[in-house]
Design a protein around this motif. Structure first.
Motif, PDB file in Angstrom:
ATOM      1  N   LEU A 159       0.554  -1.155  -0.179  1.00 40.91           N
ATOM      2  CA  LEU A 159      -0.078  -0.087  -0.251  1.00 40.91           C
ATOM      3  C   LEU A 159       0.856   1.478   0.018  1.00 40.91           C
ATOM      4  O   LEU A 159       0.173   2.218  -0.943  1.00 40.91           O
ATOM      5  N   GLU A 160       1.749   1.434   0.878  1.00 40.59           N
ATOM      6  CA  GLU A 160       3.036   2.040   0.786  1.00 40.59           C
ATOM      7  C   GLU A 160       3.372   2.563  -0.143  1.00 40.59           C
ATOM      8  O   GLU A 160       3.331   3.510  -1.190  1.00 40.59           O
ATOM      9  N   LYS A 161       3.785   1.291  -0.989  1.00 40.86           N
ATOM     10  CA  LYS A 161       4.145   1.268  -2.641  1.00 40.86           C
ATOM     11  C   LYS A 161       3.460   1.609  -3.281  1.00 40.86           C
ATOM     12  O   LYS A 161       4.138   2.691  -4.453  1.00 40.86           O
ATOM     13  N   GLU A 162       2.444   2.010  -3.334  1.00 39.92           N
ATOM     14  CA  GLU A 162       1.089   2.035  -4.916  1.00 39.92           C
ATOM     15  C   GLU A 162       1.232   3.672  -3.969  1.00 39.92           C
ATOM     16  O   GLU A 162       0.986   4.449  -4.494  1.00 39.92           O
ATOM     17  N   VAL A 163       0.872   3.698  -2.879  1.00 36.73           N
ATOM     18  CA  VAL A 163       0.679   5.430  -2.332  1.00 36.73           C
ATOM     19  C   VAL A 163       2.164   6.332  -2.685  1.00 36.73           C
ATOM     20  O   VAL A 163       1.630   7.907  -3.212  1.00 36.73           O
ATOM     21  N   ARG A 164       3.289   6.059  -2.643  1.00 42.23           N
ATOM     22  CA  ARG A 164       4.380   6.348  -3.133  1.00 42.23           C
ATOM     23  C   ARG A 164       4.520   6.409  -4.943  1.00 42.23           C
ATOM     24  O   ARG A 164       4.654   7.508  -4.804  1.00 42.23           O
ATOM     25  N   ASN A 165       3.585   5.698  -6.156  1.00 42.29           N
ATOM     26  CA  ASN A 165       4.121   5.796  -6.441  1.00 42.29           C
ATOM     27  C   ASN A 165       3.062   6.732  -7.951  1.00 42.29           C
ATOM     28  O   ASN A 165       2.933   7.268  -8.855  1.00 42.29           O
ATOM     29  N   ASN A 166       1.805   6.713  -6.705  1.00 51.15           N
ATOM     30  CA  ASN A 166       0.629   7.753  -7.406  1.00 51.15           C
ATOM     31  C   ASN A 166       1.056   9.173  -6.958  1.00 51.15           C
ATOM     32  O   ASN A 166       0.183  10.024  -7.295  1.00 51.15           O
ATOM     33  N   LEU A 167       1.849   8.757  -6.105  1.00 52.17           N
ATOM     34  CA  LEU A 167       2.523  10.993  -5.997  1.00 52.17           C
ATOM     35  C   LEU A 167       2.071  11.460  -7.126  1.00 52.17           C
ATOM     36  O   LEU A 167       3.803  11.378  -8.228  1.00 52.17           O
TER      37      LEU A 167
END
Length: 106
Positions: free
Chosen positions: A30-38
């Protein structure tokens, strides 16, 4: 009797450990997905758009004679078992957005 109790407690500990591990993996994804969508704005957004997410690093901020900020940015290029080679860029803001140019001599 004590052996059965130890066996049951070991099984319970392993089940709880697996639940904890699965939770950590989901949190990491989830953190990786949020970081990529930032989506970043400004100069950091421009660097992410041109060079890739977090690839370029700001080395120095320079204030020119007109009061504009210019940034000296480097882009490391890694090779197998070798020290990285760096490309240097100067990034500055114009009326139409940001512009970068490669700096020779570094």
């Amino acid at each position: 009797m004590i052996q059965i109790l130890v066996f049951i407690l070991t099984i319970i500990a392993l089940v709880l450990l697996s639940i904890f591990t699965v939770g950590l993996m989901e949190l990491y994804k989830l953190e990786k997905e949020v970081r990529n969508n930032l989506v970043r704005e400004g100069m950091l957004g421009y660097l992410d758009e041109i060079f890739g997410m977090g690839a370029a690093k700001i080395f120095k901020t320079i204030l020119d004679a007109e009061g504009n900020h210019r940034y000296l940015v480097y882009l490391p290029q890694y090779a197998w078992f070798k020290s990285p080679k760096y490309q240097w860029f100067e990034v500055y803001e114009t009326d139409n957005g940001f512009v970068h140019s490669e700096v020779a001599g570094y």
